[in-house]
Every structure is written in structure tokens, then in C-alpha cells.
Design a protein around this motif. Structure first.
Motif, PDB file in Angstrom:
ATOM      1  N   GLY A  34       1.609  -7.077   0.191  1.00  0.00           N
ATOM      2  CA  GLY A  34       0.690  -7.755  -0.723  1.00  0.00           C
ATOM      3  C   GLY A  34       0.979  -7.414  -2.171  1.00  0.00           C
ATOM      4  O   GLY A  34       1.015  -8.296  -3.044  1.00  0.00           O
ATOM      5  N   PHE A  35       1.213  -6.132  -2.447  1.00  0.00           N
ATOM      6  CA  PHE A  35       1.525  -5.694  -3.813  1.00  0.00           C
ATOM      7  C   PHE A  35       2.813  -6.359  -4.322  1.00  0.00           C
ATOM      8  O   PHE A  35       2.872  -6.850  -5.450  1.00  0.00           O
ATOM      9  CB  PHE A  35       1.687  -4.174  -3.867  1.00  0.00           C
ATOM     10  CG  PHE A  35       0.377  -3.418  -3.780  1.00  0.00           C
ATOM     11  CD1 PHE A  35      -0.829  -4.073  -3.895  1.00  0.00           C
ATOM     12  CD2 PHE A  35       0.370  -2.040  -3.572  1.00  0.00           C
ATOM     13  CE1 PHE A  35      -2.035  -3.382  -3.808  1.00  0.00           C
ATOM     14  CE2 PHE A  35      -0.828  -1.343  -3.479  1.00  0.00           C
ATOM     15  CZ  PHE A  35      -2.034  -2.014  -3.603  1.00  0.00           C
ATOM     16  N   MET A  36       3.856  -6.369  -3.469  1.00  0.00           N
ATOM     17  CA  MET A  36       5.138  -6.938  -3.910  1.00  0.00           C
ATOM     18  C   MET A  36       5.021  -8.434  -4.194  1.00  0.00           C
ATOM     19  O   MET A  36       5.590  -8.939  -5.163  1.00  0.00           O
ATOM     20  CB  MET A  36       6.224  -6.664  -2.873  1.00  0.00           C
ATOM     21  CG  MET A  36       6.717  -5.218  -2.880  1.00  0.00           C
ATOM     22  SD  MET A  36       8.233  -4.947  -1.932  1.00  0.00           S
ATOM     23  CE  MET A  36       7.594  -5.041  -0.270  1.00  0.00           C
ATOM     24  N   LEU A  37       4.282  -9.133  -3.337  1.00  0.00           N
ATOM     25  CA  LEU A  37       4.087 -10.563  -3.580  1.00  0.00           C
ATOM     26  C   LEU A  37       3.280 -10.810  -4.850  1.00  0.00           C
ATOM     27  O   LEU A  37       3.588 -11.715  -5.630  1.00  0.00           O
ATOM     28  CB  LEU A  37       3.368 -11.196  -2.394  1.00  0.00           C
ATOM     29  CG  LEU A  37       4.236 -11.931  -1.366  1.00  0.00           C
ATOM     30  CD1 LEU A  37       3.376 -12.550  -0.280  1.00  0.00           C
ATOM     31  CD2 LEU A  37       5.085 -13.006  -2.027  1.00  0.00           C
ATOM     32  N   LEU A  38       2.258 -10.005  -5.074  1.00  0.00           N
ATOM     33  CA  LEU A  38       1.442 -10.158  -6.279  1.00  0.00           C
ATOM     34  C   LEU A  38       2.261  -9.879  -7.537  1.00  0.00           C
ATOM     35  O   LEU A  38       2.085 -10.547  -8.567  1.00  0.00           O
ATOM     36  CB  LEU A  38       0.229  -9.223  -6.219  1.00  0.00           C
ATOM     37  CG  LEU A  38      -0.878  -9.618  -5.229  1.00  0.00           C
ATOM     38  CD1 LEU A  38      -1.930  -8.523  -5.138  1.00  0.00           C
ATOM     39  CD2 LEU A  38      -1.530 -10.939  -5.634  1.00  0.00           C
ATOM     40  N   ILE A 357       3.511   2.873  -1.276  1.00  0.00           N
ATOM     41  CA  ILE A 357       4.398   3.143  -2.422  1.00  0.00           C
ATOM     42  C   ILE A 357       5.784   3.536  -1.938  1.00  0.00           C
ATOM     43  O   ILE A 357       6.805   3.105  -2.490  1.00  0.00           O
ATOM     44  CB  ILE A 357       3.786   4.238  -3.333  1.00  0.00           C
ATOM     45  CG1 ILE A 357       2.522   3.701  -4.015  1.00  0.00           C
ATOM     46  CG2 ILE A 357       4.790   4.701  -4.375  1.00  0.00           C
ATOM     47  CD1 ILE A 357       1.728   4.750  -4.758  1.00  0.00           C
ATOM     48  N   VAL A 358       5.829   4.358  -0.892  1.00  0.00           N
ATOM     49  CA  VAL A 358       7.122   4.743  -0.312  1.00  0.00           C
ATOM     50  C   VAL A 358       7.850   3.510   0.223  1.00  0.00           C
ATOM     51  O   VAL A 358       9.057   3.330  -0.009  1.00  0.00           O
ATOM     52  CB  VAL A 358       6.929   5.785   0.813  1.00  0.00           C
ATOM     53  CG1 VAL A 358       8.247   6.058   1.528  1.00  0.00           C
ATOM     54  CG2 VAL A 358       6.345   7.078   0.257  1.00  0.00           C
ATOM     55  N   LYS A 364      12.652  -2.033  -2.316  1.00  0.00           N
ATOM     56  CA  LYS A 364      12.933  -2.626  -3.622  1.00  0.00           C
ATOM     57  C   LYS A 364      14.312  -3.315  -3.683  1.00  0.00           C
ATOM     58  O   LYS A 364      14.416  -4.439  -4.183  1.00  0.00           O
ATOM     59  CB  LYS A 364      12.824  -1.561  -4.709  1.00  0.00           C
ATOM     60  CG  LYS A 364      13.044  -2.101  -6.119  1.00  0.00           C
ATOM     61  CD  LYS A 364      12.948  -1.003  -7.150  1.00  0.00           C
ATOM     62  CE  LYS A 364      13.210  -1.522  -8.543  1.00  0.00           C
ATOM     63  NZ  LYS A 364      14.533  -2.136  -8.711  1.00  0.00           N
ATOM     64  N   PRO A 365      15.398  -2.697  -3.181  1.00  0.00           N
ATOM     65  CA  PRO A 365      16.696  -3.386  -3.235  1.00  0.00           C
ATOM     66  C   PRO A 365      16.684  -4.720  -2.478  1.00  0.00           C
ATOM     67  O   PRO A 365      17.248  -5.710  -2.942  1.00  0.00           O
ATOM     68  CB  PRO A 365      17.663  -2.385  -2.574  1.00  0.00           C
ATOM     69  CG  PRO A 365      17.004  -1.052  -2.754  1.00  0.00           C
ATOM     70  CD  PRO A 365      15.536  -1.326  -2.648  1.00  0.00           C
ATOM     71  N   VAL A 376      10.196  -3.916 -11.476  1.00  0.00           N
ATOM     72  CA  VAL A 376      10.071  -2.742 -12.334  1.00  0.00           C
ATOM     73  C   VAL A 376       8.793  -1.994 -11.965  1.00  0.00           C
ATOM     74  O   VAL A 376       7.687  -2.527 -12.102  1.00  0.00           O
ATOM     75  CB  VAL A 376      10.047  -3.139 -13.826  1.00  0.00           C
ATOM     76  CG1 VAL A 376       9.899  -1.896 -14.699  1.00  0.00           C
ATOM     77  CG2 VAL A 376      11.301  -3.913 -14.188  1.00  0.00           C
ATOM     78  N   LEU A 377       8.952  -0.773 -11.465  1.00  0.00           N
ATOM     79  CA  LEU A 377       7.800   0.061 -11.114  1.00  0.00           C
ATOM     80  C   LEU A 377       7.644   1.133 -12.186  1.00  0.00           C
ATOM     81  O   LEU A 377       8.411   2.088 -12.252  1.00  0.00           O
ATOM     82  CB  LEU A 377       8.019   0.706  -9.734  1.00  0.00           C
ATOM     83  CG  LEU A 377       8.232  -0.269  -8.566  1.00  0.00           C
ATOM     84  CD1 LEU A 377       8.604   0.488  -7.304  1.00  0.00           C
ATOM     85  CD2 LEU A 377       6.980  -1.099  -8.335  1.00  0.00           C
TER      86      LEU A 377
END
Length: 797
Positions: A34-38, A357-358, A364-365, A376-377
Motif C-alpha cells: 500500500g505504501f509503495m503504491l501510494l 519498512i524492511v 525497492k530495486p 526515494v526513501l
């Protein structure tokens, strides 16, 4: 008190490790995806909004009235910028001309003064001197007041300066371009990744104006400030915040049409800078729709993860009822119990956020590769932190409030009874949530298949020609003067089937357009717009276009005023067979039609085929080479030798046409891949919740299962006992979701002129798949419960 809440919560999590792992795992996966899509959605919506004035900056789009419909163009004639300054609410005006709008401008080759470093295929822009202040780009070297002080100055981006000179401090150095020398007066920081404008070098519009006049202008117009026929200028207006936008559009339209310039009636529409990335100039918001769909998917994933937590928490309410009853008997207040269960939710989410977060860091790649963006985190990124905070807060509230209210409301004297919420029994409420989960999962699964089917349809569609084993090479303008010699040399290569030079840098997305065409029988003064390609006599056979009337070009000078049109053009012109010999006027010259080719797609497949005209005169600097799979490498090597022979030190590069075609749909393909990935995760999370509920049901029915087995029940009947209610819910979800999925996908497909069908088998296959997934998920626990020793089951308290 708070410390005790956390201690008690920690003990409960440890005491029920299996359910704690299920809850934390489901929430972690849901939060991570959900976080990555947002964050992807936030990135798409952030384009051009780094400019603090973006709300007041507008691009002028032109709507040109044609015989059949209105043509929308993102440029405007240069004189419009002079007219715009007469409007009081217009603070400033900026003109841009790039090779995107005018492909015949010049070469894209930049070099240092001694030609030791030469780079081709640069994105070149011509701009007014207020460019840097208008768009708020960061200036690394140079002075804002002397950004582009004269016609032979140039501003470079940081990356381009380093390529040419080895340093970004390049002010005062000389750049060679278009056979002229330019002094670097400014170096900009590279354009932000979320900028709709991406260029390598910026030259003054004054230089473009000089070249325009030196080359004879455009028909009777000798300067760009007179030429009302050239819509190549992207014109931006900085407008007062309280200005009436429709009023400005009306004034621009009136001022332009009042000049009685003999052109087609044109209306002008203003498009805000913040809308350029996701909304087309014609109002097409399909890209924005896709972003909204992704936002919805992100929210749905978080809801599915929350439903898992709610279902498992409420399902275990009976187990927790004794704990609550004892606490209430010894004096605990409902408020204290509510805070206790909320604390447990917060602690569970704390572990889930850490794992999320982990997961985000590890994935991420993969995320970067799928989206083509760099995630970008950073704790300094306020926008990112705001999104994560509100997403987490919303998920905690959805997940924690209802279970906490339910568990804290138990009556010690009636704790065994099934509780209700809003008049609905908790068991019914849980079933409704399971149905909702699988409705969402079914819609996502159908959407994934339809989107994939549509993209496959586009990639494999017959375009009207053979795009396989054709590659293109862009030659510098001077080298293109030797086109005949280059073609003759390459025709001798056995690996090369055919070669041709054309003005179209990319024949899958033709950009040249003209309204300078008349013919016998044209009855009005409304311009007829045709897309235009300049090409030699080998172009049609090289591309395997099909002539349906007339002949091909002969390659002689007599072909200069001969034209080949497509089927759509002759139909739109109202011509009747035989088409060959029909007199037409194009530009300043009279000519005739020598052939008609079968329609083929030369623009996006979101658009229907438009009128097309092919002629032999004009600049042709893109080489098209048809080869074979086995001869591709030898052909590329042969072309490279010719390129180095005629193009001096310019670096050689090539593009295969099929890959170029696919690149036009790269954003849709990436969005489709992203959608598919996260849809699969949503289904996985739903199954995780189903698995937890099945496990709990098996535990609750331990004694019942034991008694049934003692009385002779088979393993199959026990499995059916536990599974049937859940499978019914999946079937109900499929029935509810089918019309919703059909409606959603049918609406999505409307954005494509050429689209696939939504077949009945898609829904049947998805329904079967959902049922199979549910059966496999449930069987892991139901079979285990059915095979358990009934003696042990009956001893279980």
C-alpha cells in the motif's frame, strides 16, 4: 498505566503466536504494498508542482476548426505571444520551440569547439530569455539576468556540460551546434525527474527566428512574429491568481481571429502546468484515470489487510470473552478495556510497520525496475512522511476501532452469546467482510487479465505494415545530403533487404502536420489537415506498405510535385476512383496524386487512422533499414561504417522499429505490471485471512469433529463441514463482483480506438481460480483437522 497496557498486549501477542504472526504478516505485506503504491501515485501527481507558481502558469493549446472535426495542438503561432501581452491579467509570456513540435528544426548534435567530444540525439529547446525565472529551475552557474543574452548564447544542463567539458562549470566555453558557435552563459541543474520538460541544451528563440528568416520564412511570412500558420510554439502564460481563465481564453481567441489572417478559425484553451503530465491537450485523462485506479488499489489493499485483522480479532472474541469478563468483575471500566485493545492493535501495527519498512527496502530495486522511477526513501521528504502517516493512521483506525469496541463491550453475564454490532451479528459481519475481500480480489484479477489482453492486442496488432527487422538511424543534416550514395552502398550488402531515407524519425508516431492542401472540388476555405512524411522512392517497399491505386515514386526530379495519399485522406477529401491524376495544390506548388496506399497506423492506437500525405521533396535524414533476423548484426555494422564515413565524429546509434513502437506504450505496460503485481498481493492477503479463519474454525469445532468421527464421519464430510460456509462466501463474492468488473473494464477500454473484447471465459476462469485458491487455502487446515485423532480431540478442553 500505559506501560501496563503495553505489557499486557505483549503477553497476549506471545501467548497466541500463530495468530500474532498471521496478523503481523498480513498487515506488513499490506502496508508495504500500500505504501509503495501510494508513493507511486504521489510521484505521478507531483509532476511540475515543484514550481511554486504552477497554479498560475498555463499552456496555450490551439483548437483548429477543420472540415470534419477540431484539431487540438499544444502549440500556438508566435504572434499570439505578442497579443497575449495586451491582456491585463497576463503577467508574463514564454515561448518554447523543440524538436518535438518541429522535427525539421536542425540536427541534435552538440560538440565542443575542437570536435573531440560529439554527442547526438540531444533534446534541444529554443526558449525566450525568461525561461529560467518562469519555471523556477535551479541555476548552478551563470547569472539570472544574462541567461540567454543574445542569439549565439546557450544554456546547458549539468549532465550535458559534464559530457562536453568534463565539468559543470562551463560558463564562457564554446559549443558547436548547427554549424555555428555558441557561448555557454548558464548551466542548470538537471531537470527534476517530475518535470514535463526534459532538455539537454537551451538555445535562444532569437536564433531560431534568425534561421527562419534566413531560410525564406514560411510562404509570405518572413519573420516568426508575422507567421500565423506555424503552430510550433509552446506558449506559456503567467496569470494573476484571481484572473478569469475562460475570459482570457475568449480574449486570446478574439485577438487572433480579428487579424483576418486567412487561417482557419482557431480557439485557444488554457491548460494548467500541473495538469500537463496526466491530462492530454484534448482533455484525454486516461493517464489520470490509471493513477486514480492505482490509488484505489492501494486503498483496497490496506482495507483487505485491515479486514484480516478485524476478522481474526472478532472471531477470537469468544476466547477473549472470559478475559474481559474477569477484568470487568474485578472493576475494570469499558474505557480501560478499550484502551487495552487499542494498545494491542498499536503494538501489532508497530511490528508490522517495522517489517513493512524492511520489505520496502528489499523490494525497492524491483519497484524501480517496474515503474521506471527511483523510489526515494528519506525522512526529510515531508510529502512521503505525510502520506505514510495518514495511510497508517487510517489503517489503524479501520482495524482497531471495531474490535476494541466489540471486545470491551462484553457483558460478564452474557459473554457466551454472539455479539452484534449496528444490529448485525458479528458472525454475519465477518462473513460480509470476507465477501468484500473476495469481491475486491475478483475485480482485481479480472482487471489484470483484461489489461494484459489489451496490451497484448496492441503490441501484436496488424498495423498495416511489417515493423519486424526494421531499424532506424538518424543522420546529421549534412550527412543526409549524401543519401543516394549511402543507399547505393548499403544496397550492395546481402544482409540488407531494402533501405530508405525519410523525414519521419519514428514512423509509428508521425509528428509533421500541414493544412496547406487544396484540390479540385474543394468547396470551402476550411483547411484540410494531413499528416506528412517526406521519403524517397524506396520508402514504400522498405516498409511494405500496400499500394491500392497508382504507382510508387520513380526517384526522378519530376516526383517533386507528386503525392501518395492513404485511403483515409482520399475518402475525407471526397475523391472518387480513379484517384491517380487528381490535381492537388500543396504549399506553393501544384501537383497531382500518383498513388494511394492502404491505411496503416502511424499514430497511437488510442486514435483512429488520420489522413496522410507522402512526398519526396524536403529534408530526409532518418534511414530505415529492412534486414533479417540472421543478418541484423551485419546490417548494423554496414550502416555504422557509412555513418562514420559521412557523420564525422557523431556517435552512432540505432533503434529497432518494433521496440520503438512498444516504447510508446511503456507507461501503460509498466502500470499494468505494477497493477498485476499488487493485485496478486491483494489476493494473497485475502487468502491469508481465509487461512486464519479456517484455522480458528477448526479449533472451535475440535470437539464436534471428534464426535462426528467417532460416529463414523468420513474425512471428506469433515472437510466439507468446515469449508462449505467459506466456499459459499467466495461464490457469492464472484456473483457480486462479475458485473462490477465488467463495467469497470468496459469503461477503461473506451480510451482505446482499437480494443480487445471482454470474453465470458475471463469471468468463468477468474471465478474458478478464486474457488480453487480458496479450496487450496482451506484444505491446509481442514484436512489436518479431519485427520486428527478423535481421542485427542475429545480430550481437548
Amino acid at each position: 498505566m500505559l506501560k501496563n497496557y503495553f505489557k499486557t498486549s505483549w503477553r497476549n501477542l506471545k501467548a497466541n503466536k500463530f495468530y500474532s504472526i498471521l496478523n503481523i504478516g498480513g498487515l506488513a505485506v499490506g502496508l508495504a504494498t500500500g505504501f509503495m503504491l501510494l508513493l507511486w501515485v504521489q510521484n505521478e501527481l507531483s509532476y511540475d508542482k515543484y514550481n511554486h507558481l504552477y497554479k498560475n502558469i498555463y499552456q496555450v493549446n490551439s483548437h483548429i476548426t477543420l472540415e470534419v472535426k477540431s484539431l487540438v495542438w499544444q502549440g500556438a503561432p508566435a504572434p499570439l505571444s505578442i497579443m497575449a501581452k495586451q491582456i491585463p491579467d497576463v503577467i508574463s509570456v514564454l515561448r518554447l520551440v523543440s524538436d518535438d513540435e518541429n522535427p525539421t528544426l536542425s540536427d541534435k548534435v552538440l560538440s565542443n569547439i575542437d570536435l573531440t567530444k560529439v554527442f547526438d540525439n540531444n533534446n534541444i529547446l529554443y526558449a525566450d530569455s525568461n525561461f529560467i525565472s518562469f519555471f523556477n529551475y535551479k541555476l548552478l552557474h551563470g547569472n539570472l539576468n544574462t541567461f540567454l543574452p543574445n542569439a549565439h548564447s546557450v544554456a546547458l544542463t549539468q549532465s550535458t556540460a559534464k559530457k562536453l567539458f568534463g565539468t559543470d562549470d562551463a560558463v564562457g566555453k564554446i559549443v558547436r551546434f548547427d554549424k555555428n558557435s555558441f557561448t555557454v552563459t548558464a548551466v542548470l541543474q538537471d531537470f527534476p525527474h517530475n518535470s514535463s520538460l526534459q532538455y539537454d541544451a537551451i538555445f535562444p528563440v532569437d536564433y531560431y527566428a534568425q534561421q527562419f528568416t534566413a531560410h525564406g520564412g514560411n510562404h509570405g511570412w518572413k519573420t516568426i512574429d508575422e507567421d500565423v500558420n506555424d503552430y510550433s510554439f509552446r506558449t506559456f502564460l503567467l496569470i494573476n491568481p484571481n484572473a478569469n481563465i475562460p475570459g482570457i481564453e475568449t480574449k486570446l481567441t478574439h485577438l487572433f481571429n480579428a487579424t483576418d489572417n486567412g487561417q482557419a478559425a482557431t480557439t485557444f484553451q488554457l491548460q494548467n502546468l500541473g495538469d500537463l503530465h496526466l491530462t492530454g491537450i484534448d482533455g484525454d485523462n486516461s493517464a489520470l484515470k490509471m493513477v486514480r485506479i492505482m490509488l484505489l488499489v492501494a486503498i483496497l489493499i490496506l482495507i483487505i489487510a485491515s479486514i484480516n485483522y478485524v476478522n481474526l480479532s472478532t472471531a477470537r472474541a469468544l476466547v477473549r470473552s472470559k478475559e474481559v469478563s474477569i477484568k470487568k468483575i474485578i472493576g475494570a471500566k469499558r474505557r480501560q478495556l478499550f484502551l487495552q485493545f487499542i494498545t494491542e492493535t498499536v503494538l501489532t501495527f508497530g511490528f508490522a510497520v517495522f517489517i513493512a519498512i524492511v520489505l520496502i527496502t528489499l523490494l525497492k530495486p524491483l519497484y524501480d525496475r517496474i515503474t521506471g522511477e527511483q523510489l526515494v526513501l528519506s525522512l526529510s521528504n515531508f510529502s512521503m512522511l505525510k502520506i505514510l502517516f495518514f495511510a497508517l493512521l487510517g489503517t489503524i483506525l479501520i482495524s482497531g476501532i471495531y474490535p476494541a469496541l466489540l471486545l470491551s463491550s462484553f457483558n460478564p453475564l452474557g459473554a457466551i452469546r454472539d455479539k452484534s454490532f449496528l444490529g448485525i451479528k458479528t458472525s454475519s459481519f465477518r462473513k460480509s467482510l470476507v465477501v468484500l475481500q473476495f469481491v475486491i480480489s475478483f475485480i482485481l484479477l479480472v482487471s489484470t487479465i483484461v489489461m494484459g489482453k489489451q496490451m497484448a492486442y496492441i503490441i501484436n496488432k496488424d498495423l498495416g505494415y511489417d515493423k519486424n527487422y526494421v531499424f532506424t538511424v538518424s543522420f546529421p543534416k549534412e550527412a543526409a545530403k549524401s543519401a543516394d550514395a549511402i543507399e547505393n552502398e548499403l544496397q550492395l550488402q546481402k544482409s540488407i533487404l531494402n533501405v530508405s531515407f525519410s523525414s519521419a524519425a519514428d514512423v509509428t508516431n508521425v509528428t509533421e502536420i500541414s493544412g496547406d492542401i487544396i484540390w479540385d472540388g474543394k468547396t470551402d476555405d476550411v483547411p484540410f489537415i494531413v499528416w506528412r512524411v517526406q521519403a524517397d522512392k524506396n520508402f514504400i517497399p522498405t516498409m511494405k506498405y500496400q499500394l491500392i491505386a497508382g504507382t510508387n515514386f520513380t526517384g526522378t526530379s519530376s516526383n517533386d510535385n507528386k503525392y501518395i495519399l492513404n485511403e483515409t485522406a482520399v475518402k475525407a477529401m471526397g475523391l472518387k476512383p480513379p484517384y491517380v491524376g487528381t490535381k492537388i495544390g500543396y504549399g506553393k506548388a501544384d501537383g497531382e496524386i500518383v498513388g494511394v496506399i492502404k491505411d496503416f497506423n502511424f499514430k497511437s492506437l488510442k486514435d483512429p487512422i488520420a489522413p496522410l500525405l507522402i512526398r519526396t521533396s524536403g529534408l530526409k535524414n532518418t534511414l530505415y533499414v529492412r534486414t533479417t533476423g540472421a543478418g541484423a548484426q551485419a546490417s548494423i555494422k554496414a550502416v555504422e561504417q557509412q555513418y562514420k564515413k559521412y557523420a564525422n565524429n557523431a556517435p552512432f546509434s540505432y533503434n529497432f522499429l518494433d521496440k520503438t513502437f512498444e516504447s510508446h506504450y511503456q507507461s501503460q505496460q509498466r502500470a499494468g505490471t505494477l497493477f498485476t503485481t499488487f493485485a496478486a498481493i491483494a489476493i494473497f492477503i485475502s487468502c491469508l485471512g481465509l487461512f486464519g479463519l479456517a484455522t480458528y474454525t477448526a479449533q472451535v469445532k475440535t470437539k464436534e469433529i471428534g464426535i462426528r468421527k467417532v460416529l463414523g464421519a468420513s474425512v471428506g464430510s469433515v472437510v466439507q463441514l468446515i469449508s462449505k460456509d467459506f466456499l459459499k462466501l467466495v461464490i457469492v463474492a464472484t456473483v457480486i463482483a462479475t458485473p462490477l468488473a465488467y463495467w469497470a473494464m468496459n469503461k477503461w477500454l473506451q480510451d482505446f480506438a482499437y480494443r480487445t473484447s471482454i470474453s465470458w471465459w475471463i469471468f468463468a476462469a477468474c471465478g474458478f481460480a478464486m474457488l480453487l485458491i480458496a479450496i487450496v487455502t482451506l484444505s491446509t487446515q481442514t484436512v489436518k483437522a479431519a485427520l486428527a485423532n478423535p481421542v485427542k480431540s475429545l480430550r481437548t478442553e
